[in-house]
Scaffold this motif. Structure first.
Motif, PDB file in Angstrom:
ATOM      1  N   SER A   1     -30.300 -72.227  28.634  1.00  0.00           N
ATOM      2  CA  SER A   1     -31.492 -72.938  28.166  1.00  0.00           C
ATOM      3  C   SER A   1     -31.160 -73.944  27.063  1.00  0.00           C
ATOM      4  O   SER A   1     -30.321 -73.667  26.204  1.00  0.00           O
ATOM      5  CB  SER A   1     -32.513 -71.924  27.627  1.00  0.00           C
ATOM      6  OG  SER A   1     -33.584 -72.581  26.986  1.00  0.00           O
TER       7      SER A   1
ATOM      8  N   LYS B   1     -36.003 -69.664  24.542  1.00  0.00           N
ATOM      9  CA  LYS B   1     -36.476 -69.649  25.922  1.00  0.00           C
ATOM     10  C   LYS B   1     -35.345 -69.296  26.888  1.00  0.00           C
ATOM     11  O   LYS B   1     -34.169 -69.522  26.579  1.00  0.00           O
ATOM     12  CB  LYS B   1     -37.067 -71.009  26.307  1.00  0.00           C
ATOM     13  CG  LYS B   1     -38.212 -71.477  25.423  1.00  0.00           C
ATOM     14  CD  LYS B   1     -38.701 -72.859  25.826  1.00  0.00           C
ATOM     15  CE  LYS B   1     -39.767 -73.357  24.851  1.00  0.00           C
ATOM     16  NZ  LYS B   1     -40.270 -74.701  25.222  1.00  0.00           N
TER      17      LYS B   1
ATOM     18  N   LEU C   1     -39.903 -69.903  33.596  1.00  0.00           N
ATOM     19  CA  LEU C   1     -39.524 -70.122  32.207  1.00  0.00           C
ATOM     20  C   LEU C   1     -40.072 -68.992  31.348  1.00  0.00           C
ATOM     21  O   LEU C   1     -41.270 -68.719  31.335  1.00  0.00           O
ATOM     22  CB  LEU C   1     -40.087 -71.460  31.703  1.00  0.00           C
ATOM     23  CG  LEU C   1     -39.832 -71.777  30.239  1.00  0.00           C
ATOM     24  CD1 LEU C   1     -38.343 -71.976  29.955  1.00  0.00           C
ATOM     25  CD2 LEU C   1     -40.629 -72.987  29.784  1.00  0.00           C
TER      26      LEU C   1
ATOM     27  N   SER D   1     -40.624 -67.935  27.637  1.00  0.00           N
ATOM     28  CA  SER D   1     -40.654 -68.572  26.319  1.00  0.00           C
ATOM     29  C   SER D   1     -41.095 -67.602  25.246  1.00  0.00           C
ATOM     30  O   SER D   1     -41.417 -66.439  25.534  1.00  0.00           O
ATOM     31  CB  SER D   1     -41.589 -69.791  26.363  1.00  0.00           C
ATOM     32  OG  SER D   1     -41.493 -70.543  25.170  1.00  0.00           O
TER      33      SER D   1
END
Length: 507
Positions: free
Chosen positions: A150, A155, A501, A503
């Motif tokens: 990343s 994240k 994703l 996060s």
């Protein structure tokens, strides 16, 4: 001799071959949602043995509504099949492989009856087709995703592969078992379900394969088989390409039909996997082992009596070895090409699949000879054997103005051309919109690498006349198709990449 078997009268019929054998696994109904069914209209059409023009049996002549029912069944099954584990799917594919292997003789009888190829070659197709089930049973457990580094400290990026959904599988008549297992094994491994539309000439093999899949534990709705005559094929094809529940169209067949299906698929932005026509060059350089090249020319040209998309279509022979190669090839044809019905012992070349194909091959040769080409061996129909048999043929002195110069022959006719330089033969070989398979014979290592790089084909075989296996990626470029079959890439054709994703990992 293979023993006779008594089969259920409810959804199967029997056929005597040579007065003593019956076809086992011979189904006379289509297969939708785990049930053996007739067409909604109750219409049927005959399946013809091309060796003797006799009716083997009749099967449902289905229409668009039947195809819609099959797509709905596959869509419903997908909701649960996609959530099975890779290990479960692997185990089921392995069981299907085992069941097919045990029934090789019976499957081969059906292939020979409806396609005409010799029994030994039919058994070879079962082994080849089964290798895909074995391969994809293993591959199912290796459909891996990725964790991507990343750019953000809090994240994480994850990529996973998700099954596409329902796949419409439209298969040809020349390899009625292998073209199903190569597609269906891959899509099942990925977690997809399917509707199979087999060729009108060879639906019985598909139905037999479906029966064995059921015996292996494939859940209902995962595999569906819709049969139809040529008359209803366009309407069924429209459903299989345009229904919103279909996620992918997987087709093997002619470039002409492939373009039509591609156009229909575009309306819904569907994924397509197309393995289309070929125009394979078979190139022999001066350094080649001529006897070896001639032996492999037999494999490349006369497998399935020339009815193969990767079959050698244009023999491009260097002038220094042209005469030696042609004579070696002719000698092998005279000895090794034995025409006759596929059930007869010693036969190596069966009939062409249907009247249309027989007329096409005969017409191409007649046109060439009328314009100055020479038949060194063969050159005419073998009507003394049957209406669809054609003599194994070598043509020389073929010119660009002859139809056979540029067309895919799809029959037992070897067209031999002479060349002088490497650049010349590359230009000739690449002068086609087809780009599937190609063959090169040379002992010059540098030349072999140059040919691999310069030939505009998806596959190049060096010093070999057989390309196909489960492990490599099979497919073409230009108008010979989109996508690959076999290998790990064959499974990936039936998946989408999903990006997730994660996060706020620091919270």
């Amino acid at each position: 001799m293979i023993s006779s078997y008594v089969v259920s009268l409810s959804n199967k019929s029997s056929l005597f071959l040579n007065g003593s054998r019956r076809l086992h696994l011979l189904n006379k109904n289509a297969y939708i949602n785990g049930q053996w069914v007739s067409a909604g209209s109750k219409a049927v059409f005959p399946v013809i043995n091309p060796a003797d023009d006799k009716v083997i049996t009749e099967v449902p002549d289905m229409e668009a509504a039947d195809a819609k029912t099959a797509v709905d069944a596959a869509s419903s099954a997908f909701k649960t099949w996609k959530n099975t584990t890779a290990k479960e799917r692997s185990n089921i594919l392995r069981k299907w492989f085992d069941v097919c292997a045990k029934n090789t003789d019976y499957l081969a009888q059906i292939i020979t009856a409806e396609s005409g190829k010799p029994l030994a070659e039919s058994k070879g197709e079962i082994a080849y087709g089964n290798s895909f089930l074995e391969w994809f049973a293993d591959t199912a457990r290796h459909i891996n995703g990725e964790v991507v580094p990343s750019p953000w400290p809090n994240k994480m990026i994850m990529l996973t592969r998700q099954p596409l959904g329902v796949v419409s599988v439209i298969t040809p008549w020349n390899f009625p078992f292998a073209m199903i297992t190569r597609k269906v094994g891959a899509l099942m491994a990925a977690g997809c379900t399917c509707v199979i539309k087999p060729a009108e000439d060879t639906p019985l093999t598909a139905l037999a394969a479906a029966q064995l899949a059921e015996e292996a534990g494939v859940p209902k709705g995962v595999i569906n088989v819709v049969t139809s005559s040529r008359k209803n094929a366009p309407a069924i094809g429209k459903v299989l390409c345009e229904d919103p529940n279909v996620g992918c169209i997987s087709f093997t067949g002619s470039t002409h039909v492939g373009k039509i299906l591609y156009g229909m698929a575009s309306k819904g932005i569907k994924r397509v996997s197309l393995e289309l026509g070929g125009n394979a060059p078979f190139i022999v350089f001066p350094s080649a082992d001529i006897e070896h090249a001639a032996e492999h020319a037999m494999l490349a040209k006369f497998r399935n009596n020339g009815q193969a998309c990767v079959g050698a279509n244009r023999f491009l022979i260097h002038k220094d070895v042209f005469e030696a190669f042609v004579q070696a090839f002719k000698k092998r044809i005279a000895k090794g090409c034995v025409l006759g019905p596929g059930t007869k012992e010693g036969v190596t070349c069966g009939p062409l699949i249907n009247t249309e194909q027989s007329k096409k091959v005969a017409g191409l040769v007649e046109d060439a000879i009328s314009k100055g080409a020479k038949a060194l061996i063969g050159g005419k129909p073998a009507l003394d054997i049957g209406s669809k048999f054609y003599e194994s043929t070598i043509l020389t002195d073929v010119k660009p103005e002859m139809k056979i110069y540029a067309e895919e022959i799809f029959g037992p006719v070897a067209v031999c051309h002479m060349f002088e330089t490497e650049q010349e033969v590359v230009t000739i070989a690449n002068s086609t919109r087809s780009g599937l398979g190609s063959y090169v014979f040379t002992k010059d290592l540098g030349q072999a690498f140059r040919m691999s790089r310069q030939l505009d084909f998806g596959m190049v075989a060096i010093n070999d006349g057989i390309l196909s296996a489960a492990e490599p990626a099979f497919g073409g470029i230009k108008e010979s198709g989109i996508g690959r079959e076999g290998s790990k890439h064959g499974v990936e054709e039936y998946t989408d990449i999903k990006y997730t994703l994660f996060s706020a990992l620091d919270k």
